[in-house]
Design a protein around this motif. Structure first.
Motif, mmCIF file in Angstrom:
data_model
loop_
_atom_site.group_PDB
_atom_site.id
_atom_site.type_symbol
_atom_site.label_atom_id
_atom_site.label_comp_id
_atom_site.label_asym_id
_atom_site.label_seq_id
_atom_site.Cartn_x
_atom_site.Cartn_y
_atom_site.Cartn_z
ATOM 1 N N LYS A 1 0.784 -1.209 0.096
ATOM 2 C CA LYS A 1 0.043 0.070 -0.127
ATOM 3 C C LYS A 1 1.029 1.283 -0.010
ATOM 4 C CE LYS A 1 -3.776 1.975 2.475
ATOM 5 N NZ LYS A 1 -4.304 1.975 3.699
ATOM 6 N N GLU A 2 2.058 1.332 0.812
ATOM 7 C CA GLU A 2 2.784 2.515 0.765
ATOM 8 C C GLU A 2 3.851 2.538 -0.273
ATOM 9 O OE1 GLU A 2 4.009 5.879 2.520
ATOM 10 O OE2 GLU A 2 2.458 4.700 3.286
ATOM 11 N N PHE A 3 4.085 1.411 -0.877
ATOM 12 C CA PHE A 3 5.176 1.504 -1.898
ATOM 13 C C PHE A 3 4.565 0.632 -3.171
ATOM 14 C CE2 PHE A 3 7.491 1.639 2.024
ATOM 15 C CZ PHE A 3 8.340 3.064 2.150
ATOM 16 N N PRO A 4 3.716 1.221 -3.733
ATOM 17 C CA PRO A 4 2.967 0.289 -4.736
ATOM 18 C C PRO A 4 3.904 0.056 -6.223
ATOM 19 C CG PRO A 4 1.953 2.326 -4.685
ATOM 20 C CD PRO A 4 3.085 2.327 -3.488
ATOM 21 N N GLN A 5 4.762 0.737 -6.541
ATOM 22 C CA GLN A 5 5.685 0.455 -7.317
ATOM 23 C C GLN A 5 6.835 -0.304 -6.938
ATOM 24 O OE1 GLN A 5 4.761 1.598 -10.520
ATOM 25 N NE2 GLN A 5 2.812 2.847 -9.311
ATOM 26 N N GLN A 6 7.205 -0.255 -5.890
ATOM 27 C CA GLN A 6 8.608 -0.834 -5.365
ATOM 28 C C GLN A 6 8.396 -2.076 -4.635
ATOM 29 O OE1 GLN A 6 8.061 2.526 -4.672
ATOM 30 N NE2 GLN A 6 8.997 3.150 -6.384
ATOM 31 N N ALA A 7 7.300 -2.371 -3.800
ATOM 32 C CA ALA A 7 7.056 -3.320 -2.911
ATOM 33 C C ALA A 7 7.444 -4.565 -3.294
ATOM 34 C CB ALA A 7 5.988 -3.394 -2.344
ATOM 35 N N GLN A 8 7.132 -4.916 -4.556
ATOM 36 C CA GLN A 8 7.551 -6.297 -5.096
ATOM 37 C C GLN A 8 9.094 -6.770 -5.120
ATOM 38 O OE1 GLN A 8 7.465 -6.368 -9.363
ATOM 39 N NE2 GLN A 8 7.519 -4.284 -9.395
ATOM 40 N N HIS A 9 9.900 -5.558 -4.985
ATOM 41 C CA HIS A 9 11.535 -5.832 -4.767
ATOM 42 C C HIS A 9 12.098 -5.888 -3.193
ATOM 43 C CE1 HIS A 9 11.878 -4.812 -8.850
ATOM 44 N NE2 HIS A 9 11.220 -3.549 -8.811
ATOM 45 N N PHE A 10 10.809 -5.883 -2.367
ATOM 46 C CA PHE A 10 11.271 -5.737 -0.894
ATOM 47 C C PHE A 10 10.965 -7.233 -0.548
ATOM 48 C CE2 PHE A 10 10.022 -1.052 -0.493
ATOM 49 C CZ PHE A 10 10.916 -0.675 -1.462
ATOM 50 N N PHE A 11 10.599 -8.149 -1.166
ATOM 51 C CA PHE A 11 10.229 -9.498 -0.723
ATOM 52 C C PHE A 11 10.801 -10.465 -1.574
ATOM 53 C CE2 PHE A 11 6.978 -6.665 0.710
ATOM 54 C CZ PHE A 11 6.954 -6.911 1.914
ATOM 55 N N VAL A 12 11.123 -11.627 -0.717
ATOM 56 C CA VAL A 12 11.854 -12.776 -1.502
ATOM 57 C C VAL A 12 11.026 -14.050 -1.165
ATOM 58 C CG1 VAL A 12 14.030 -13.929 -1.633
ATOM 59 C CG2 VAL A 12 13.923 -11.655 -0.833
ATOM 60 N N PRO A 13 10.549 -14.569 -2.382
ATOM 61 C CA PRO A 13 9.661 -15.925 -2.086
ATOM 62 C C PRO A 13 10.731 -17.115 -1.751
ATOM 63 C CG PRO A 13 9.790 -15.134 -4.338
ATOM 64 C CD PRO A 13 10.546 -14.162 -3.931
ATOM 65 N N LYS A 14 10.259 -18.099 -0.619
ATOM 66 C CA LYS A 14 11.222 -18.935 -0.104
ATOM 67 C C LYS A 14 10.713 -20.236 -0.196
ATOM 68 C CE LYS A 14 14.870 -16.730 1.394
ATOM 69 N NZ LYS A 14 16.273 -17.278 0.880
ATOM 70 N N GLY A 15 9.544 -20.351 -0.762
ATOM 71 C CA GLY A 15 8.929 -21.702 -1.149
ATOM 72 C C GLY A 15 7.899 -21.995 -0.088
ATOM 73 N N ASN A 16 6.986 -22.938 -0.196
ATOM 74 C CA ASN A 16 5.920 -23.351 0.641
ATOM 75 C C ASN A 16 5.251 -22.167 1.116
ATOM 76 O OD1 ASN A 16 6.630 -26.026 0.635
ATOM 77 N ND2 ASN A 16 8.374 -25.911 2.120
ATOM 78 N N GLU A 17 4.882 -21.172 0.227
ATOM 79 C CA GLU A 17 4.188 -19.904 0.396
ATOM 80 C C GLU A 17 4.780 -19.120 1.594
ATOM 81 O OE1 GLU A 17 0.229 -20.688 0.938
ATOM 82 O OE2 GLU A 17 0.205 -21.963 -1.071
ATOM 83 N N ARG A 18 6.096 -19.405 1.807
ATOM 84 C CA ARG A 18 6.883 -18.488 2.834
ATOM 85 C C ARG A 18 7.504 -17.262 2.132
ATOM 86 N NH1 ARG A 18 11.117 -20.446 5.525
ATOM 87 N NH2 ARG A 18 11.517 -22.069 3.936
#
Ligand SMILES: [Zn+2]
Length: 155
Positions: free
Chosen positions: A78-95
C-alpha cells in the motif's frame, strides 16, 4: 543511542553542517518512511544538502531470515505500490521473506543520498547469534544491543 535486536540502526551524518541522526530502521519505521523524514528534517532545520550526507546501515535481520506474513506485505504494498515487489523474497512453501536492506536502500537513495555515500553492514543478526541479539531468532527472549552515534564538536 537506540536499542535494537533485529532492526537496523541507521546512522546519518552530514560532515559539512556537522549534524547527525540515528534512526531505528525496523519495518514499521521503514514503511513510515522514517529515513526520508529524518533527512528532510535535517535539510529543513539544519540546511543539510543530501548530496553531502553519509549513511550507514548497521547489522539487522536479513532477507535470509526475516519471514513475514500477509499483514506486513500488504502494508508495504500500500505504501510503496511500485517498489514493494522488490522488498520481498519468495522462499517456497508460500513463505515470504522481507528484504529490509533493499527497502532501506530504496528509501536512502530516494532521499537524494549518493550511492557511494551509503555503507551497509550486510550482517544478519539472526544468522550471527554469537555476536548479536535477534528478537526473532531468539523468539522474543533476548537482549538488545545499542546503536550509538557521537558528534564531536568541530574544531
Ligand atoms: Zn540471516
Amino acid at each position: 543511542m537506540i536499542l535494537i535486536a533485529d532492526c537496523a540502526a541507521v546512522s546519518i551524518f552530514d560532515p559539512k553542517q556537522n549534524v547527525i541522526a540515528l534512526v531505528h530502521g525496523g519495518w514499521r519505521g521503514t514503511v513510515g518512511r522514517i529515513i526520508q523524514k529524518s533527512i528532510s528534517i535535517m535539510n529543513e532545520v539544519f540546511g543539510c544538502d543530501p548530496s553531502d550526507i553519509l549513511v550507514g546501515v548497521g547489522p539487522s535481520i536479513g532477507p535470509c531470515c526475516y519471514e513475514v506474513k500477509e499483514d506486513v506485505i500488504s502494508i508495504f504494498q500500500k505504501e510503496f505500490p511500485q517498489q514493494a515487489q522488490h522488498f520481498f523474497v519468495p522462499k517456497g512453501n508460500e513463505r515470504i521473506h522481507l528484504d529490509m536492506w533493499t527497502a532501506l536502500r530504496y528509501q536512502i537513495l530516494g532521499s537524494g543520498i549518493r550511492p557511494d555515500h551509503i555503507e551497509e553492514s550486510g550482517i544478519c543478526t539472526a544468522c550471527h547469534l554469537d555476536e548479536f541479539y535477534s528478537y526473532r531468532a531468539e523468539r522474543g527472549k533476548t537482549g538488545r544491543f545499542a546503536g550509538l552515534l557521537v558528534l564531536r564538536s568541530a574544531t
